[in-house]
Scaffold this motif. Structure first.
Motif, PDB file in Angstrom:
ATOM      1  N   THR A   1       0.793  -1.030   0.067  1.00  0.00           N
ATOM      2  CA  THR A   1      -0.053  -0.143   0.033  1.00  0.00           C
ATOM      3  C   THR A   1       0.746   1.149   0.002  1.00  0.00           C
ATOM      4  OG1 THR A   1      -0.118   0.031   2.525  1.00  0.00           O
ATOM      5  CG2 THR A   1      -1.746  -1.042   1.312  1.00  0.00           C
ATOM      6  N   MET A   2       0.269   2.332  -0.324  1.00  0.00           N
ATOM      7  CA  MET A   2       0.677   3.801  -0.541  1.00  0.00           C
ATOM      8  C   MET A   2      -0.167   4.698   0.378  1.00  0.00           C
ATOM      9  SD  MET A   2       2.490   5.432  -3.651  1.00  0.00           S
ATOM     10  CE  MET A   2       3.693   4.231  -3.892  1.00  0.00           C
ATOM     11  N   SER A   3       0.368   5.612   0.909  1.00  0.00           N
ATOM     12  CA  SER A   3      -0.606   6.865   1.510  1.00  0.00           C
ATOM     13  C   SER A   3      -1.248   7.347   0.105  1.00  0.00           C
ATOM     14  CB  SER A   3       0.334   7.923   2.109  1.00  0.00           C
ATOM     15  OG  SER A   3       1.040   8.636   1.049  1.00  0.00           O
ATOM     16  N   LYS A   4      -2.407   7.821   0.583  1.00  0.00           N
ATOM     17  CA  LYS A   4      -3.358   8.400  -0.561  1.00  0.00           C
ATOM     18  C   LYS A   4      -2.625   9.601  -1.267  1.00  0.00           C
ATOM     19  CE  LYS A   4      -7.944  10.707  -0.744  1.00  0.00           C
ATOM     20  NZ  LYS A   4      -9.243  10.772  -0.217  1.00  0.00           N
ATOM     21  N   SER A   5      -2.170  10.293  -0.459  1.00  0.00           N
ATOM     22  CA  SER A   5      -1.550  11.559  -1.262  1.00  0.00           C
ATOM     23  C   SER A   5      -0.388  11.300  -2.366  1.00  0.00           C
ATOM     24  CB  SER A   5      -0.892  12.485  -0.355  1.00  0.00           C
ATOM     25  OG  SER A   5      -0.302  11.966   0.449  1.00  0.00           O
ATOM     26  N   LEU A   6       0.640  10.327  -1.710  1.00  0.00           N
ATOM     27  CA  LEU A   6       1.606   9.738  -2.606  1.00  0.00           C
ATOM     28  C   LEU A   6       0.901   8.889  -3.794  1.00  0.00           C
ATOM     29  CD1 LEU A   6       4.503   9.624  -3.331  1.00  0.00           C
ATOM     30  CD2 LEU A   6       4.805   7.771  -1.532  1.00  0.00           C
ATOM     31  N   GLY A   7       0.195   7.924  -3.480  1.00  0.00           N
ATOM     32  CA  GLY A   7      -0.634   7.371  -4.410  1.00  0.00           C
ATOM     33  C   GLY A   7      -1.390   7.978  -5.642  1.00  0.00           C
ATOM     34  N   LEU A   8      -1.698   9.041  -5.089  1.00  0.00           N
ATOM     35  CA  LEU A   8      -2.543   9.898  -6.262  1.00  0.00           C
ATOM     36  C   LEU A   8      -1.360  10.522  -7.237  1.00  0.00           C
ATOM     37  CD1 LEU A   8      -5.469  11.541  -4.021  1.00  0.00           C
ATOM     38  CD2 LEU A   8      -5.632   9.507  -5.997  1.00  0.00           C
ATOM     39  N   ALA A   9      -0.235  10.916  -6.537  1.00  0.00           N
ATOM     40  CA  ALA A   9       0.529  11.744  -7.349  1.00  0.00           C
ATOM     41  C   ALA A   9       1.591  10.957  -8.165  1.00  0.00           C
ATOM     42  CB  ALA A   9       1.333  12.682  -6.446  1.00  0.00           C
ATOM     43  N   PHE A  10       1.929   9.580  -7.652  1.00  0.00           N
ATOM     44  CA  PHE A  10       3.140   9.007  -7.870  1.00  0.00           C
ATOM     45  C   PHE A  10       3.382   8.679  -9.486  1.00  0.00           C
ATOM     46  CE2 PHE A  10       5.414   5.020  -8.676  1.00  0.00           C
ATOM     47  CZ  PHE A  10       6.762   5.392  -8.309  1.00  0.00           C
ATOM     48  N   VAL A  11       2.105   8.163 -10.000  1.00  0.00           N
ATOM     49  CA  VAL A  11       2.082   7.478 -11.323  1.00  0.00           C
ATOM     50  C   VAL A  11       2.131   8.747 -12.150  1.00  0.00           C
ATOM     51  CG1 VAL A  11       1.049   6.416 -13.099  1.00  0.00           C
ATOM     52  CG2 VAL A  11       1.376   5.257 -10.991  1.00  0.00           C
ATOM     53  N   PRO A  12       1.186   9.926 -12.039  1.00  0.00           N
ATOM     54  CA  PRO A  12       1.170  11.051 -12.985  1.00  0.00           C
ATOM     55  C   PRO A  12       2.478  11.711 -12.941  1.00  0.00           C
ATOM     56  CG  PRO A  12      -0.773  11.094 -11.741  1.00  0.00           C
ATOM     57  CD  PRO A  12       0.017   9.970 -11.355  1.00  0.00           C
TER      58      PRO A  12
END
Length: 223
Positions: A45-56
């Protein structure tokens, strides 16, 4: 459509990935599942903020890097000869990253599907795009099957890339067929991919020895 338009299309996928993050954010949990094992079971898993920004962010950085490659390659004039094929690969790569990101968001929004199969299918399509790119690639320092032997002889480069193109496309087809074999699907990608890497490297060496001379070469045999 010129290079600027094609790269803008790739950038569009990056923007869409960011937009998908914004739209999905309110309904997502505080931690996002971002990793799965070969059986399709979540195991990271990953934190929400990091998960939302990582791939873009990652896809945006890689698209920029890929756009710069033709400018910094000492053999950039060769890249220019197959620039449309190269640009379309950048578009395919950006699309690949977009599909992965949307898949991650959809899974965390509660949609039930096998994420591993999504990844394998997307990788198969990307492999086919690689095969198409290899069909057009001319000698350069960043793009293609770069072994000591392909970089030392243009004929070796051409022959190896002709073979490599066919093998990458074949790997893509085999991988798509593997999607129908459940937990064994990953092997339909990994095994052909490894064989492709080994065969193309070995073939480039074989061609070089045949053309440049050496033990077992045609010139050594007096042919």
């Amino acid at each position: 459509m010129n290079t600027s338009h094609r790269l803008a299309l790739a950038g569009g996928f990056v923007v869409l990935a960011g937009l998908a993050s914004v739209l999905a954010a309110p309904d997502l949990p505080d931690r996002l599942v971002t990793h799965w094992n070969a059986a399709g079971e979540p195991n990271g898993t990953m934190s929400k903020s990091l998960g939302l920004a990582f791939v873009p962010a990652l896809s945006g950085a890689l698209v920029v890097l890929l756009a710069l490659v033709p400018r910094i390659d000492p053999l950039g004039e060769n890249v220019a000869t197959f620039r449309p094929a190269y640009d379309w690969f950048v578009v395919a790569f950006a699309g690949f990253m977009f599909v992965l990101h949307v898949g991650i968001l959809a899974f965390n929004l509660g949609y039930a599907f096998d994420f591993t199969l999504l990844v394998l299918g997307a990788v198969a399509v990307l492999f086919y795009a690689v095969g198409e790119l290899l069909t057009h690639a001319e000698p350069n320092w960043f793009v293609g099957i770069r072994t000591p032997w392909t970089l030392s002889n243009e004929t070796v480069w051409d022959r190896t890339h002709e073979l490599g193109s066919r093998l990458f496309k074949l790997t893509a087809v085999v991988s798509l067929i593997g999607l129908f074999f459940g937990e064994y699907a990953v092997y339909f990608l990994v095994v052909p991919a490894l064989l492709t890497a080994v065969i193309t490297a070995a073939y480039s060496y074989y061609c070089y020895r045949q053309l440049e001379g050496g033990p077992g070469s045609s010139s050594d045999a007096g042919v």
